[in-house]
Design a protein around this motif. Structure first.
Motif: not given
Length: 257
Positions: A173-177, A250-253, A152-157
């Protein structure tokens, strides 16, 4: 009722005490010296002994655990953090709202997405679309959360640049996690909703409602869903507890507090 409730509360309390005791003594028995790791390898034996005395690490493990329970029961004191030196209770209260916010958002997304997917699969039971939907659901259950988070980070961010990656400054900031945590839970909800709907649809009162001429949507809304969602609500309650305790990776990532 009160007697049953008291027994459940007592049982939960005993479980919490047992878990805390096992965790405490396992960490105590682990290899290594916590005092030496905190104060540094260059400390003299006198400095190390003084530090152990200040932190209470020179006392026997049962005594330290008894002091911990006493302070927790009498004052709600969880002790001091060995890393920051601040009260553990304050550190938890600072971060708990963020984790609770994330867990509730993920549970809401999982309920909506999983419920709609389960209803769609149940209404098309036995068809190729049902098979495709359940295959996608099984894939969602199997995906590790950390790998999904990276995708998700690679695609949307990184590629699309639609969403931020780190922090908790806004709803964006809440959407991805939240999506990362919600996907496995929504897959479980979808499977459970589908199974519950198929079971309830064959009940006598549902056939009676159809025989009376009620529209299919009315039967689904008034009779089928109300009874089928009872086990789903139980599972969602269990998964909310899992998300509160298992959101750490997930919180760490996403650098979520």
């Amino acid at each position: 009722m009160l007697h049953h409730l008291a027994r459940r509360v007592l049982g939960a309390t005993l479980v919490l005490v047992a878990v805390s005791a096992v965790t405490f003594f396992v960490l105590t028995a682990a290899p290594g010296d916590a005092a030496a790791g905190l104060i540094g390898e260059t400390a003299s034996p006198e400095q190390l002994a003084r530090f152990r005395n200040e932190m209470g690490l020179d006392r026997p493990a049962p005594v330290r655990y008894a002091i911990f329970l006493h302070d927790l029961i009498r004052h709600g004191d969880l002790g001091q953090s060995l890393i920051s030196g601040r009260p553990v209770r304050d550190l938890l209260l600072e971060r708990l709202p963020y984790t609770l916010w994330l867990a509730l958002a993920a549970t809401t997304l999982a309920t909506i997405a999983g419920g709609m997917t389960g209803i769609l699969a149940a209404r098309r039971a036995g068809t190729w679309s049902d098979t495709a939907i359940m295959a996608a659901v099984n894939l969602g259950v199997a995906l590790p959360s950390f790998w999904l988070a990276l995708l998700l980070v690679m695609l949307f961010a990184l590629q699309l640049r639609w969403l931020p990656v780190f922090g908790a400054d806004s709803t964006r900031h809440l959407i991805l996690p939240a999506v990362t945590l919600a996907l496995p839970t929504s897959a479980v909800v979808a499977r459970l909703v589908r199974a519950a709907l198929l079971e309830v649809q064959s009940a006598d009162y549902v056939r009676t409602a159809h025989a009376k001429g009620l529209p299919a949507r009315a039967v689904l809304r008034r009779h089928v869903l109300r009874n089928a969602l009872i086990p789903v609500s139980t599972v969602l309650g269990l998964h909310l507890g899992y998300l509160l305790g298992g959101a750490f990776i997930v919180e760490t990532i996403f650098a979520w507090p």
